[in-house]
Motif scaffolding. Structure first.
Motif, PDB file in Angstrom:
ATOM      1  N   GLN A   1       0.832  -1.205   0.000  1.00 19.49           N
ATOM      2  CA  GLN A   1       0.000   0.000   0.000  1.00 19.49           C
ATOM      3  C   GLN A   1       0.866   1.255   0.000  1.00 19.49           C
ATOM      4  OE1 GLN A   1      -2.909   0.357   3.144  1.00 19.49           O
ATOM      5  NE2 GLN A   1      -3.457   2.439   2.521  1.00 19.49           N
ATOM      6  N   GLU A   2       1.969   1.242   0.756  1.00 22.39           N
ATOM      7  CA  GLU A   2       2.870   2.398   0.768  1.00 22.39           C
ATOM      8  C   GLU A   2       3.383   2.700  -0.629  1.00 22.39           C
ATOM      9  OE1 GLU A   2       4.294   5.514   1.871  1.00 22.39           O
ATOM     10  OE2 GLU A   2       4.177   4.398   3.750  1.00 22.39           O
ATOM     11  N   ILE A   3       3.805   1.663  -1.353  1.00 21.93           N
ATOM     12  CA  ILE A   3       4.329   1.854  -2.714  1.00 21.93           C
ATOM     13  C   ILE A   3       3.218   2.313  -3.649  1.00 21.93           C
ATOM     14  CG2 ILE A   3       5.423   0.708  -4.679  1.00 21.93           C
ATOM     15  CD1 ILE A   3       6.692  -1.223  -2.624  1.00 21.93           C
ATOM     16  N   ARG A   4       2.060   1.677  -3.547  1.00 26.35           N
ATOM     17  CA  ARG A   4       0.945   2.046  -4.430  1.00 26.35           C
ATOM     18  C   ARG A   4       0.525   3.492  -4.194  1.00 26.35           C
ATOM     19  NH1 ARG A   4      -4.678   2.047  -4.727  1.00 26.35           N
ATOM     20  NH2 ARG A   4      -5.498   1.352  -6.759  1.00 26.35           N
ATOM     21  N   ASP A   5       0.466   3.912  -2.943  1.00 31.11           N
ATOM     22  CA  ASP A   5       0.112   5.307  -2.650  1.00 31.11           C
ATOM     23  C   ASP A   5       1.137   6.269  -3.256  1.00 31.11           C
ATOM     24  OD1 ASP A   5      -2.103   4.479  -1.273  1.00 31.11           O
ATOM     25  OD2 ASP A   5      -1.262   4.792   0.729  1.00 31.11           O
ATOM     26  N   GLY A   6       2.420   5.894  -3.212  1.00 29.48           N
ATOM     27  CA  GLY A   6       3.459   6.714  -3.825  1.00 29.48           C
ATOM     28  C   GLY A   6       3.283   6.819  -5.328  1.00 29.48           C
TER      29      GLY A   6
ATOM     30  N   LEU B   1       0.464   6.570  -6.925  1.00 27.42           N
ATOM     31  CA  LEU B   1      -0.713   7.406  -7.168  1.00 27.42           C
ATOM     32  C   LEU B   1      -0.369   8.889  -7.051  1.00 27.42           C
ATOM     33  CD1 LEU B   1      -3.470   5.362  -5.282  1.00 27.42           C
ATOM     34  CD2 LEU B   1      -3.264   5.689  -7.758  1.00 27.42           C
ATOM     35  N   ARG B   2       0.539   9.231  -6.126  1.00 27.86           N
ATOM     36  CA  ARG B   2       0.972  10.640  -6.011  1.00 27.86           C
ATOM     37  C   ARG B   2       1.696  11.080  -7.277  1.00 27.86           C
ATOM     38  NH1 ARG B   2       2.875   8.979  -0.992  1.00 27.86           N
ATOM     39  NH2 ARG B   2       4.993   9.052  -1.834  1.00 27.86           N
ATOM     40  N   VAL B   3       2.557  10.211  -7.798  1.00 29.96           N
ATOM     41  CA  VAL B   3       3.290  10.543  -9.025  1.00 29.96           C
ATOM     42  C   VAL B   3       2.309  10.751 -10.176  1.00 29.96           C
ATOM     43  CG1 VAL B   3       4.950   9.691 -10.719  1.00 29.96           C
ATOM     44  CG2 VAL B   3       5.384   9.355  -8.279  1.00 29.96           C
ATOM     45  N   LYS B   4       1.332   9.864 -10.285  1.00 28.58           N
ATOM     46  CA  LYS B   4       0.344   9.988 -11.368  1.00 28.58           C
ATOM     47  C   LYS B   4      -0.491  11.264 -11.203  1.00 28.58           C
ATOM     48  CE  LYS B   4      -3.246   7.160 -11.701  1.00 28.58           C
ATOM     49  NZ  LYS B   4      -4.076   5.955 -12.008  1.00 28.58           N
ATOM     50  N   LYS B   5      -0.841  11.580  -9.955  1.00 32.63           N
ATOM     51  CA  LYS B   5      -1.622  12.791  -9.705  1.00 32.63           C
ATOM     52  C   LYS B   5      -0.837  14.041 -10.071  1.00 32.63           C
ATOM     53  CE  LYS B   5      -4.328  15.043  -6.059  1.00 32.63           C
ATOM     54  NZ  LYS B   5      -4.725  15.008  -4.614  1.00 32.63           N
TER      55      LYS B   5
ATOM     56  N   PRO C   1       2.426  10.104 -16.227  1.00 38.82           N
ATOM     57  CA  PRO C   1       1.766   8.820 -16.475  1.00 38.82           C
ATOM     58  C   PRO C   1       2.608   7.641 -15.990  1.00 38.82           C
ATOM     59  CG  PRO C   1       1.789  10.199 -18.448  1.00 38.82           C
ATOM     60  CD  PRO C   1       2.709  10.838 -17.465  1.00 38.82           C
ATOM     61  N   ILE C   2       1.915   6.587 -15.588  1.00 40.68           N
ATOM     62  CA  ILE C   2       2.566   5.354 -15.148  1.00 40.68           C
ATOM     63  C   ILE C   2       2.092   4.223 -16.048  1.00 40.68           C
ATOM     64  CG2 ILE C   2       2.842   3.708 -13.251  1.00 40.68           C
ATOM     65  CD1 ILE C   2       2.312   6.037 -11.338  1.00 40.68           C
ATOM     66  N   TYR C   3       3.047   3.472 -16.578  1.00 40.14           N
ATOM     67  CA  TYR C   3       2.737   2.350 -17.463  1.00 40.14           C
ATOM     68  C   TYR C   3       3.285   1.074 -16.833  1.00 40.14           C
ATOM     69  CZ  TYR C   3       1.892   6.211 -20.645  1.00 40.14           C
ATOM     70  OH  TYR C   3       1.423   7.365 -21.202  1.00 40.14           O
ATOM     71  N   ALA C   4       2.388   0.121 -16.580  1.00 42.46           N
ATOM     72  CA  ALA C   4       2.782  -1.131 -15.921  1.00 42.46           C
ATOM     73  C   ALA C   4       2.932  -2.230 -16.959  1.00 42.46           C
ATOM     74  CB  ALA C   4       1.752  -1.525 -14.881  1.00 42.46           C
ATOM     75  N   PHE C   5       4.029  -2.979 -16.851  1.00 44.91           N
ATOM     76  CA  PHE C   5       4.244  -4.161 -17.693  1.00 44.91           C
ATOM     77  C   PHE C   5       4.369  -5.360 -16.760  1.00 44.91           C
ATOM     78  CE2 PHE C   5       6.742  -7.181 -20.216  1.00 44.91           C
ATOM     79  CZ  PHE C   5       5.981  -7.207 -21.376  1.00 44.91           C
ATOM     80  N   LEU C   6       3.425  -6.289 -16.884  1.00 43.95           N
ATOM     81  CA  LEU C   6       3.343  -7.410 -15.956  1.00 43.95           C
ATOM     82  C   LEU C   6       3.839  -8.699 -16.591  1.00 43.95           C
ATOM     83  CD1 LEU C   6      -0.186  -6.725 -14.413  1.00 43.95           C
ATOM     84  CD2 LEU C   6       2.044  -5.958 -13.588  1.00 43.95           C
TER      85      LEU C   6
ATOM     86  N   TYR D   1      -2.180  -5.647  -7.820  1.00 47.77           N
ATOM     87  CA  TYR D   1      -2.578  -4.587  -6.882  1.00 47.77           C
ATOM     88  C   TYR D   1      -1.737  -3.336  -7.117  1.00 47.77           C
ATOM     89  CZ  TYR D   1      -2.847  -2.153  -2.356  1.00 47.77           C
ATOM     90  OH  TYR D   1      -2.986  -1.205  -1.365  1.00 47.77           O
ATOM     91  N   LEU D   2      -0.418  -3.496  -7.253  1.00 48.08           N
ATOM     92  CA  LEU D   2       0.448  -2.347  -7.537  1.00 48.08           C
ATOM     93  C   LEU D   2       0.095  -1.739  -8.895  1.00 48.08           C
ATOM     94  CD1 LEU D   2       3.955  -3.613  -6.361  1.00 48.08           C
ATOM     95  CD2 LEU D   2       2.516  -1.904  -5.243  1.00 48.08           C
ATOM     96  N   ALA D   3      -0.147  -2.598  -9.870  1.00 49.55           N
ATOM     97  CA  ALA D   3      -0.383  -2.122 -11.242  1.00 49.55           C
ATOM     98  C   ALA D   3      -1.674  -1.321 -11.362  1.00 49.55           C
ATOM     99  CB  ALA D   3      -0.407  -3.304 -12.207  1.00 49.55           C
ATOM    100  N   THR D   4      -2.621  -1.522 -10.453  1.00 55.22           N
ATOM    101  CA  THR D   4      -3.880  -0.763 -10.551  1.00 55.22           C
ATOM    102  C   THR D   4      -3.677   0.726 -10.297  1.00 55.22           C
ATOM    103  OG1 THR D   4      -4.421  -1.251  -8.234  1.00 55.22           O
ATOM    104  CG2 THR D   4      -5.327  -2.731  -9.925  1.00 55.22           C
ATOM    105  N   ALA D   5      -2.484   1.122  -9.861  1.00 53.30           N
ATOM    106  CA  ALA D   5      -2.175   2.551  -9.736  1.00 53.30           C
ATOM    107  C   ALA D   5      -1.749   3.146 -11.070  1.00 53.30           C
ATOM    108  CB  ALA D   5      -1.069   2.759  -8.708  1.00 53.30           C
ATOM    109  N   ALA D   6      -1.525   2.308 -12.071  1.00 55.17           N
ATOM    110  CA  ALA D   6      -0.970   2.764 -13.345  1.00 55.17           C
ATOM    111  C   ALA D   6      -2.015   3.401 -14.250  1.00 55.17           C
ATOM    112  CB  ALA D   6      -0.294   1.595 -14.066  1.00 55.17           C
TER     113      ALA D   6
END
Length: 590
Positions: A105-110, A112-116, A120-125, A134-139
């Motif tokens: 959650q700490e990483i995901r919140d971080g 989300l701040r960058v995206k806000k 843009p954040i692009y996740a490659f899984l 879970y982390l990628a849903t911030a992308a």
């Protein structure tokens, strides 16, 4: 012949000099700060665990490229990227992440701040589980290859019980507890979970599941009801996941990078790894605040591992010395104590709490809980300062357990006979070769009950409540952070952002005042770790050797693995004869 020997000696000397020169050249190269060009894309590759405490530093590029970053380093890195005009976007590549849900959650919140912040954040899984997804849903967009599998299918909790295994080798565990939920010894003394354990684990699974459902729903613009329905259909082939709105694009890695370059309108994709970015942006400016990490089971004494950090633990002697060092540093304006511990030795926990309280009198303090701060890990946070937890932090477990192995049956199987002579009715109360007598058990109960009452008193004092109200929440019960907030065992739900925000207020630091965060323990070089680590005494080393040999010979290495990580099978705890403030079990929700 003489010339030949001189030539041979000269060759060895030159070869040695070449090795030394090469080593120091590599070290020098490793110490150079990378430059960050404009229009760069930060590549965040996360794999394995995320330590809270800095591992040993080997200043060579090949080792630094593999070394995991700590939680505080990742947090700081994402904050820098948020406002760094050179960073145009982030590529997220998580694979095989084994961090807990609080750290995630700490990483995901971080992210989300960058995206806000407009980046843009692009996740490659790659073969993503629920953790990576879970982390990628911030992308902004989530990509995978067309033949991959999205392994999102709900959660499960598995508890292993080893009593029948121990029965086969002639070992019986003596377990006494204070608190009906204090089931730390159950894995060794039972072959199934108690109704109380099942009650707690049901509540833990429900809370974590709803948190994940909410994150997916928010990130993918779906309703929670739709997400629950989709999870029941998982896992998914990538093509099906895209059809159902869980993925955006199906591409190979090179195609993915091309699409990121196009989306960001860049002529060239200048990728910078998160390790290089972290090294390039460090600063020695700002007001000093200490970030003190207590990670691992709590054990007595100085002790400590094999010189390479594999024995991660909170050693009372080492940790108290560290706290005194922070307290004596007049340049440090405040302290965030970061706890990631399942607890351990009750006496060591009490010693540490006293030293933490002493530090709290000298410096403004905030307590930040990581994935786990349970039992002794919760105990050492009871300073009266603000306590923060994540919704999925594993905490509470206010109770006491005593475990003692009776290996008399194993000696019988091995044909070993032992004759014992005593003076004093309780002289053999801690013998590993005999079961507890009624007299011994009564004496043991006396100590356990007293330790439990002390636990209640320390928590009541730290939480500013009466003992009876704490007892109602205690009895060894584990709570998630969200539950602990509701029942008053922690003050707030929040991570590192909120911890430093509170510290600013308590230390009377301005909102715009730059902070220089000083991690403790400091990251050690390989030479410091090898030559200055301070080893265990001979008795502890011998105990470890005996345990390792027995585990190998009987084939129970894997059985002991999880219990060793939690601290329950540490020889230091077995040999101490002390009650334990230890979390009930090593819990991994997957």
């Amino acid at each position: 012949m003489k010339k030949f020997l001189l030539g041979l000696l000269a060759g060895f000397v030159l070869a040695g000099l070449a090795v030394v020169i090469t080593f120091f050249a590599a070290v020098k190269l490793g110490d150079r700060k990378p430059s960050i060009p404009g229009d760069s894309v930060l590549v965040l590759r996360l794999e394995g665990s995320i330590p809270e405490q800095a591992p040993v530093d080997i200043p060579l590029p090949m080792f630094r490229a593999q070394a995991p970053m700590t939680m505080i380093e990742l947090w700081a890195l994402l904050h820098r990227a948020e406002t760094d005009s050179r960073i145009k976007g982030v590529i997220l590549e998580p694979i095989g992440v084994s961090a807990g849900w609080a750290q995630l959650q700490e990483i995901r919140d971080g992210l989300l701040r960058v995206k806000k912040a407009g980046k843009p954040i692009y996740a490659f899984l790659r073969y993503p589980s629920a953790r990576e997804y879970y982390l990628a849903t911030a992308a902004t967009k989530i990509h995978a290859t067309s033949e991959d599998i999205l392994y999102v299918k709900g959660l499960r909790a598995e508890l292993e019980f080893y009593r029948r295994t121990l029965d086969k080798v002639g070992i019986k565990m003596e377990v006494e507890t204070a608190g009906k939920y204090k089931d730390a010894g159950d894995q060794l003394s039972r072959d199934s979970m108690t109704p109380e354990s099942r009650e707690v684990l049901d509540s833990v699974l429900d809370a974590i599941y709803e948190h994940i459902v909410g994150a997916i729903a928010e990130g993918r613009n779906l309703t929670p009801e739709r997400v629950r329905s989709l999870i029941d259909e998982g896992p998914f082939m990538a093509a099906v996941a895209r059809e159902k709105g869980l993925l955006d694009e199906l591409q190979f890695e090179d195609e993915f990078y091309d699409s990121v370059k196009t989306a960001l309108k860049l002529s060239e994709l200048k990728k910078i790894s998160h390790r290089d970015y972290s090294r390039s942006t460090g600063s020695a400016d700002g007001t000093k605040v200490a970030f003190v990490v207590g990670e691992g089971p709590i054990l007595r004494g100085m002790g400590g591992g094999d010189g390479f950090g594999e024995d991660l633990a909170i050693r009372s002697g080492n940790f108290m010395r560290l706290l005194r060092e922070v307290g004596a540093d007049d340049s440090v304006r405040g302290v965030v104590l970061r706890v990631n511990s399942p607890g351990g030795d009750a006496i060591a926990s009490d010693e540490i709490l006293r030293e933490v309280r002493n530090l709290s009198k000298k410096k403004p303090m905030v307590i930040s809980m990581s994935d786990v701060a349970a039992s002794g890990g919760y105990y050492i946070a009871m300073t009266g300062d603000p306590v923060l937890a994540y919704p999925n932090t594993y905490t509470g477990s206010i109770g006491v357990v005593f475990t003692k192995p009776n290996i008399g049956g194993l000696y019988e199987k091995l044909g070993i006979s032992v004759e014992t002579m005593t003076r004093g009715k309780n002289a053999d109360i801690d013998s590993l070769l005999k079961p507890l007598t009624d007299r011994g058990r009564a004496k043991l109960r006396e100590g356990i009950d007293r330790t439990y009452q002390t636990f209640l008193a320390r928590v009541a004092e730290g939480r500013k409540k009466d003992k009876d109200s704490i007892h109602a929440l205690a009895q060894g019960r584990v709570w998630l952070g969200s539950q602990a907030k509701s029942n008053g065992l922690v003050d707030e739900l929040g991570g590192l952002d909120r911890a430093f925000e509170l510290l600013r207020t308590r230390a009377k630091l301005g909102k715009e005042e730059k902070l220089r965060i000083m991690p403790f323990p400091r990251r050690k070089s390989i030479l410091e770790q090898v030559f200055g680590s301070g080893g265990s005494d001979l008795e502890q080393l011998a105990a470890r050797a005996r345990l390792a040999r027995w585990a190998h010979e009987t084939g129970v290495d894997r059985v002991a693995g999880e219990a060793w990580k939690s601290g329950l099978l540490r020889p230091e705890l077995w040999n101490s004869g002390a009650p334990l403030r230890l979390a009930p079990y090593t819990l991994r929700i997957q």
